[in-house]
Write an enzyme that holds these catalytic residues in place. Sequence first.
Site, PDB file in Angstrom:
ATOM      1  N   LYS A  50      34.226  35.418  34.289  1.00 53.56           N
ATOM      2  CA  LYS A  50      35.486  35.981  34.892  1.00 53.56           C
ATOM      3  C   LYS A  50      34.673  36.890  36.004  1.00 53.56           C
ATOM      4  CE  LYS A  50      38.706  36.038  31.272  1.00 53.56           C
ATOM      5  NZ  LYS A  50      39.216  36.830  29.933  1.00 53.56           N
ATOM      6  N   GLN A  94      39.498  42.200  27.033  1.00 50.03           N
ATOM      7  CA  GLN A  94      39.192  41.037  26.491  1.00 50.03           C
ATOM      8  C   GLN A  94      39.330  41.008  25.129  1.00 50.03           C
ATOM      9  OE1 GLN A  94      37.755  38.330  28.550  1.00 50.03           O
ATOM     10  NE2 GLN A  94      37.823  37.098  26.687  1.00 50.03           N
ATOM     11  N   ASP A 117      46.872  40.429  33.147  1.00 48.37           N
ATOM     12  CA  ASP A 117      46.857  39.352  32.119  1.00 48.37           C
ATOM     13  C   ASP A 117      48.439  39.143  31.841  1.00 48.37           C
ATOM     14  OD1 ASP A 117      44.985  37.609  31.170  1.00 48.37           O
ATOM     15  OD2 ASP A 117      44.466  38.972  29.320  1.00 48.37           O
TER      16      ASP A 117
END
Length: 282
Positions: A50, A94, A117
Amino acid sequence: MQTIWIDGRAMAKEIQADVAKRVRRLTRVPKLVVIWVGNNPASAVYVAHKQKVATEIGMQSEVLHLPETTSLDELRNQIELLNQDSNVDGILVQLPLPKHLDSDVVLETISPDKDVDGLTSFNLGRLICGQPQLMPCTPMACMRMIESVEPDLTGKLALVIGRSRLVGKPLFQMLLTKNCTVMQAHTKTENLSALSRQADLVVVATGPAGLIGVDDIKIGAIVIDVGISKQPDGSIKGDVRSDEIDGVAYAATPVPGGVGPMTVAMLMENTVKAAEMHQGIY
Ligand code: NAD
């Protein structure tokens, strides 16, 4: 029938090039912060990837790596600091988190306008109410790939296998918005194969490698494989036995090189969108 194998890497590259153009139009460079708690080796790979992609497309990217022993309060305090930092546009925690940290509680700490997200109840609620803002990346990736081969999904019978907050539930909603008739399956579903054989479109987001094979799909179906399972020999397998469905499915996604790279591209798109919102453009 020649199956169309949807190339997630190529699609992701195109999207990232478009995101890079949007980044250049902004007055302040967008900044993404990825919070990584502990030392899960799979997370190390995802976090590094990422960061690499964000840097390639001209964003600022930072990894906040916290020890395995980080407490819930410490983690929430770190997120609060990032919420208040006007230079930060996107915050991603994460997953998975170490067992002592409740991910539902942690995710709720992220300010919805920085939730790249798309997993806070605010953003999931907006999706359900038909007013999406920042949407979850993996379901978005699935939708882009499906629509690349079937732009009009009206009336299609879709089956989503898996009901997680991360993938299955938001994807159900996205397919419904596109006028599909949607079925959702999970571990308690009886006779899964009988359901999946009826579906025009099957998205498999479960975890067990090779769960779905040729006997579970209708000829000409679209099959999207979200699963990622690392095998003892180090290879990566999806939830679908892809060799079996070749020549039977109308279109399908490979693993690796399918939903995975597209998920990262969606994260970049969400981050630039958040930055545009913060700079009053969106
Ligand atoms: P999860 O464990 O939170 O949820 C799995 C879901 O699948 C559950 O709802 C469960 O009921 C269902 N399920 C499990 N086994 C089943 C079975 N035998 N029959 C029917 N349903 C079954 O997982 P998740 O976060 O939704 O991820 C699912 C898979 O997708 C995992 O392999 C994960 O690694 C992968 N994933 C990939 C990406 C990507 O970018 N490609 C992103 C997220 C998750």
